[in-house]
Every structure is written in structure tokens, then in C-alpha cells.
Design an enzyme around this catalytic site. Structure first.
Site, PDB file in Angstrom:
ATOM      1  CE  LYS A 144     -15.506  61.639  68.560  1.00 30.82           C
ATOM      2  NZ  LYS A 144     -15.263  60.838  69.782  1.00 30.82           N
TER       3      LYS A 144
ATOM      4  CG  ASP B  31     -11.574  57.513  68.690  1.00 31.09           C
ATOM      5  OD1 ASP B  31     -10.565  57.584  69.425  1.00 31.09           O
ATOM      6  OD2 ASP B  31     -12.430  58.410  68.625  1.00 31.09           O
TER       7      ASP B  31
ATOM      8  N   GLY C 255     -11.158  60.667  72.552  1.00 26.11           N
ATOM      9  CA  GLY C 255     -10.347  61.624  73.287  1.00 26.11           C
ATOM     10  C   GLY C 255     -11.210  62.542  74.136  1.00 26.11           C
ATOM     11  CB  SER C 256     -10.719  64.160  77.420  1.00 24.65           C
ATOM     12  OG  SER C 256     -11.001  62.995  78.160  1.00 24.65           O
ATOM     13  N   GLY C 257     -11.836  66.420  75.799  1.00 23.48           N
ATOM     14  CA  GLY C 257     -11.784  67.740  75.178  1.00 23.48           C
ATOM     15  C   GLY C 257     -13.000  68.033  74.321  1.00 23.48           C
ATOM     16  CG  HIS C 258     -14.096  65.835  71.530  1.00 18.91           C
ATOM     17  ND1 HIS C 258     -13.574  66.797  70.714  1.00 18.91           N
ATOM     18  CD2 HIS C 258     -13.293  64.742  71.385  1.00 18.91           C
ATOM     19  CE1 HIS C 258     -12.506  66.314  70.081  1.00 18.91           C
ATOM     20  NE2 HIS C 258     -12.314  65.075  70.482  1.00 18.91           N
TER      21      HIS C 258
ATOM     22  CG  HIS D  36      -9.444  66.211  67.274  1.00 15.92           C
ATOM     23  ND1 HIS D  36     -10.184  65.560  66.307  1.00 15.92           N
ATOM     24  CD2 HIS D  36      -9.546  65.476  68.395  1.00 15.92           C
ATOM     25  CE1 HIS D  36     -10.696  64.458  66.841  1.00 15.92           C
ATOM     26  NE2 HIS D  36     -10.334  64.391  68.088  1.00 15.92           N
TER      27      HIS D  36
END
Lengths: 357, 357
Positions: free
Chosen positions: A105, A110, A54-57, A219
Site C-alpha cells: 500500500k 510500508d 500496520g494493524s488496525g485495518h 488511519h
């Protein structure tokens, strides 16, 4: 919502367009399906190293594409896994005949999409090894994962395996190396604040002004405990002791065996840290925490490591694997050996990690 | 107060102790009076380059001490100037007989303490040139400054002058170079949120959930205008247009003349940007803004520059000069020439800026 964005649904593609424009010597972005790849890919003779999630990391993973680290990164929407189509397209773009290492991860989605991509790649004659990162000692079951979550050790595995791929490790050796990084790394984090997913527009959770959360996930998923805000030294000591004293940890996971082209059960064992160990200390900001606060944590971490008989031989301190603008910190310790040290020190040139070039 | 700190009064010294412990190959910290210096200082034959100012803007300046950038940095308390004693002690520690370039952001107190230090150094036989950075086009008078404030161009001047000092520029040539960076650089910033000085414990100002402030200073001092939150593209265009269309700007300042050992009036003239100019584009986060948002701004900045006939030939994108954990962005454009390009590209190895080494 106080963010420097245009339409919330365009955040990922616009930021990657900006990153590609800023670093056109290093990376390119494919917009449909979306992934980032080395501008000189495929690099002949080399195993391709890919990650995603996911994006945001950010900077994880897109900021680590370049020489000496990733060949491609596949970002989903914010806190949403990418699709297997993104991954298989990235594999097709960057593989150079020597196989592909996928660093994954430990989150259900994922793992699923990378598994689908590995099977599809096999049907096209491309060997993949999918290696799991599950380094977060905070909780054994979580919102999006069975077993421990994958966090800070992912960044270290990407750097070390990226360097090894440049040195022409073959796929089997590279998969072993990645597994070794995971089995020698442990992490734990905490947060003072929540974060806001752009498309949602409100914080992911509520937390009182005088409260913090220990063991939180990247998250914002629940950690171990809410508590009154502690001092930097107390927080650092709590995280470090949990990591250093984490006991022998054994689990059986399914791993995609590239050569057999089938799923096999693999037993993974983390040996506890011991006095005399040499470690890399990674102090990571969750996104909204200024660097001086990370150095305050590092100051205490070094004291705790010394008391516990661990010698810090390398450091990474900064904002490297995040939960958007969350305020907080995570600590990762990675037991080092001569080979890992040499690979860590090797030159790297990516948008967000660079030395020696 | 949600910060990873111990006692508020220990923030500066503890973070610097942590930084020195983490980067002992690069820097040392002197605790009384407090300053950071190159661990290999004094570097024989080289002009020493020094900067300083209030803390809270990290990595500026303490994160930029090392090979190819600063010889020393003198941090005050958060948003408070250092004392002249800190600066003179740093000068004594790092000067190597070839003189000292002091890079000074345009704030009254910073200018005063660096002036005192230069005079004291002269009385001890050490030549200093104090060069002013006043690149912020947002306002002409401010809370802590007469004339324009010194912001983003400071980081660029430190990198470029640091590289030139390694190439054995003498003090006169280095002072001219620093002045040239200032006269070719222009900046402007904005913020979505305030920040909290640790020792105060409450935000520096109030701002509504739907408001932002254009032209804000790096201490949260007032900018030009409060307004409803705009999109990233609108914000970037507003900042970029103000910078690019900033007219001819002339002012007379007092500069310490190292060879005459007296204060002289100097006329400074910034020529407007013109079609055909080559620029370095610096997109800087104010502390709490994640990197993907900076790339969204860069994407638009490149479009605006192209429309205005400017070619971006180098970029610096990240969190480099801050106001603690403030959320916001600043843009700096620096007109480049062949010499500046070469010095920008030269190797640098500091705790927070590193390439080529």
C-alpha cells in the site's frame, strides 16, 4: 476505552494467536518476528504472494492468508508499519523458488520496509517484485504518503493475484497483473467517527456530533472536507462520482525490478472510467458500520453506476479494510475484464474471505 | 445520529433492496408485505425453513436466506416483531408441499406472530412446525420474554436445519433436529455500549465510560449486572463459565404440533455440558466490535474450554447476530455429534454465510 482487549501492547499478538487457533487448518502465526503464513507453505512451484502494513485495518491483511489469496501477511503495531525483519522472515518461510510478489500500500514506511526486504531477499537469491497500490482518489498528498494512498483496491489485488498464483502465473506475469488491478481500481472513503488506538487510549481526532469527513484515510488521516452529515444517498453519490469521474492520472514511481535487482522508474497511468465499462463494486465498512447500512449505500451506488453507463458485474460488500472501530464507508470500483472475472471467481479459503471451498 | 441512512423509516426496506440487488442470484425481496426469499423458491420436495424477528440483528435473519440455510426471512422494523401477515405471505411463497419449519426466537411477540401464521397456514393446508430457540443463560425473565431469550443458537439452528432440509429431512425429523440444536446450545453476551434505533435517534440506554453490562440482550435489554470494564480474558471467562456450568434446565413450553394442528405442551430439558463433550464455539460481535477483538476472546475461550474438558471441533467467529452498532460480544457453545458436524460442514450460499459453493 471500550475495547475487548487485555493489555493494549498485546492486542496484535493475542488476536493473531486467537486467529491461528481458530483456523489452524489454514494458517500459522510466527510470533517473533510476528507474521501469519499459510500452514501448507511453502507451496511448491507457486509464486508466493505477501502483503503487510500496520494493524488496525483487519481483516486486511492477516485475515486473507490462505489458499487462493496470500501466502503470508506481516502486521505492524496498530497503524505502524511492520519491520523489514518481519517481511524478510516471512519471505524466507513461504518462498518456494518461483519468486515473491509483495503487494504494498502506498505509505512511505510500508514502501521503505518492503524495499529493504526485497533487496535483502535478492542478496539471498530470492526474486521479489514489489507492486504499489495507490487507488485512493481523495487526496494527492497525505500525512503518511506522497501521492495517492493505498486502500480498498489492495483487498481486490490480493484476491486476484492470489488466484493467479494458484494458476501458476510466473512472477513477471503476476507483477503485471497486480499493476493492472491497481491501474483499473479507484477508491474513496468517509467517516462519521474517529477510532481509538489501544495503546493511546483516546480518539485519533475530534469530530462534532453533526459532522462527517469526506475522503478520510484508513488511519483517520485528514480527507478533503468536514461537512454536516449527509444522507446515505448523498454520501454514496459524492463518493461514486469522484471515483467515476476521476480524470486520467499519471505518475512516475520507483519499482523494484526483480530480474535486474535494481530500482527502476515506472510510469503508471490510470485511464478514466468510460460508459460501457464492467466493474466490480466494493462497498466497505470502516469497522463500526453495520452491514445493512452498507447495503443502503450499495442500492444507491448501483443507481449511480447505471446513470454513468457502468455495469456492476461483481460485488464485495462488508467489513474488509478498516480503521479499527471507525464508523464510515469506502467505495472501490475496479474495471473488470474476462481474466480478472475468472480470477475473482476462483475458489478462496482464508479466515475472512471464503468461497468455492 | 451517525448512521449511513436516508430516512429512518426507510432503513429496513432500502437495506433489503440493496441486499437483493447485490445478491440477485441468491435472493429476492418482497416489499409489501416485506420479506426476503430464495430466488429459486419454492424448492420442490424440500421442507421450507423460515425465520424472522425484529430488524437490527443483521445479518440475522435476512442475510441467511439462500441454498443450505433459510428459504425466507421476515424482518420487522428495528427491534419490532414482523406481522403474521408477513410470515404467512412468506410461507405461501416458499412452501413446496413438504411443510414449513419456523425457527422462532423466544420473545413474546415473535412467538405470537409465528403462532398466528402457523394456524393460518394450517387452514390453507400447509403444515408448519414452530420450534423455539431459548439459549441465553443470562436471565430467566426479560423485558420481551418469559423464560430464556433466543440468541446465538438461532444462527446455528438455521445453518444446521437448512442443510438438513437440503438433504430431504421430512418435517418431523427437521423439527426434532431444530429442537436438538436448541437443547444442546447455550449463549451469553455482554456490551460496552448501547445502540441507537434509527427512528428513535438516541441511545437505547445510558452507560458510563468505565462500565460494561454482563448478560445483556440483543435489544440492549438489561442483563445481569453492570460492572467496571474488565479485560477480554476476564470477560470471556465469565461468559464461558456461566455457559459451561449452566445446570440442568427444564421448562414446559407450548409448541404448535403440525400434524395434530393444535398446541401441545412440550417438556424441554437441557443437559449440562460434561467433560469430553465436543462443541462448536461461536464468538459473535454485537455489531460495532472489530474482528481482532473477537479473536482475542476466542484465544481465551479455547483455554477455558480445555480446562473444563470440552473440545472445540468447529468455530464461527464474526459479526452474525447483532444489536445494530452495539460494541460487545456473545459466546455460544453447541454440543456437537456426528450428524450435527456433517450438517454444519455442508455447503451454504447466502449473502452473509458461505462456504463449499
Amino acid at each position: 476505552m471500550k475495547k475487548l482487549i487485555n493489555q493494549p501492547e498485546d492486542v496484535v499478538s493475542e488476536s493473531l494467536q486467537g486467529m491461528a487457533a481458530a483456523h489452524e487448518d489454514l494458517i500459522k502465526v510466527n510470533l517473533d518476528p510476528i507474521f501469519v503464513y499459510r500452514s501448507d507453505a511453502p507451496v511448491q512451484g507457486k509464486v508466493a504472494v505477501i502483503s503487510g502494513g500496520g494493524s488496525g485495518h483487519e481483516p486486511t491483511h492477516v485475515g486473507y492468508v490462505g489458499r487462493g489469496m496470500l501466502d503470508a501477511a506481516c502486521p505492524g503495531d496498530v497503524f505502524v508499519s511492520p519491520t523489514s525483519e518481519q517481511i524478510i522472515e516471512a519471505i524466507r518461510r513461504v518462498h518456494a523458488g518461483a519468486g515473491v510478489l509483495n503487494i504494498v500500500k502506498c505509505y512511505w514506511d510500508d514502501m521503505d520496509v518492503f524495499a529493504e526486504a526485497a533487496e535483502q531477499a535478492h542478496s539471498e537469491g530470492i526474486l521479489c517484485a514489489n507492486i504499489l497500490i495507490d487507488d485512493d482518489v481523495a487526496v494527492s498528498e497525505s500525512v503518511y504518503s506522497h501521492g495517492r494512498r493505498g486502500t480498498g483496491a489492495t483487498v481486490l489485488a490480493e484476491k486476484i493475484c492470489g488466484a493467479a498464483a494458484e494458476e501458476d502465473f510466473d512472477l513477471t506475469r503476476l507483477a503485471d497483473l497486480c499493476r493492472r488491478v491497481n491501474l483499473n481500481g479507484r477508491s474513496m472513503g468517509m467517516a462519521f467517527t474517529a477510532c481509538t488506538i489501544p495503546i493511546k487510549g483516546t480518539p485519533t481526532f475530534e469530530i462534532e456530533e453533526d459532522q462527517m469527513e469526506l475522503g478520510i484515510g484508513i488511519h483517520g488521516e485528514p480527507g478533503r472536507e468536514r461537512m454536516k452529515i449527509k444522507s446515505a444517498d448523498e454520501i454514496t453519490e459524492m463518493l461514486a462520482v469522484e471515483i467515476i469521474e476521476d480524470p486520467f492520472y499519471k505518475r512516475t514511481i520507483q519499482e523494484w525490478d526483480a530480474t535486474k535487482a535494481e530500482w527502476v522508474n515506472v510510469e503508471l497511468e490510470n485511464q478514466p472510467f468510460q460508459r460501457g465499462d464492467q466493474v466490480l463494486a466494493f462497498v466497505n465498512g470502516m469497522g463500526g458500520t453495520p452491514v445493512p447500512e452498507l447495503y443502503i449505500a450499495y442500492r444507491k451506488l448501483e443507481q449511480v453506476c447505471t446513470e454513468k453507463g457502468l455495469t456492476i458485474v461483481r460485488r464485495l460488500i462488508g467489513t474488509y479494510i478498516t480503521a479499527l472501530e471507525m464508523q464510515g464507508v469506502s467505495i472501490t470500483l475496479l474495471r473488470m475484464d474476462d481474466e480478472l472475472l475468472k480470477l475473482w471467481d476462483a475458489p478462496v479459503n482464508t479466515p475472512r474471505l471464503r468461497w468455492g471451498i
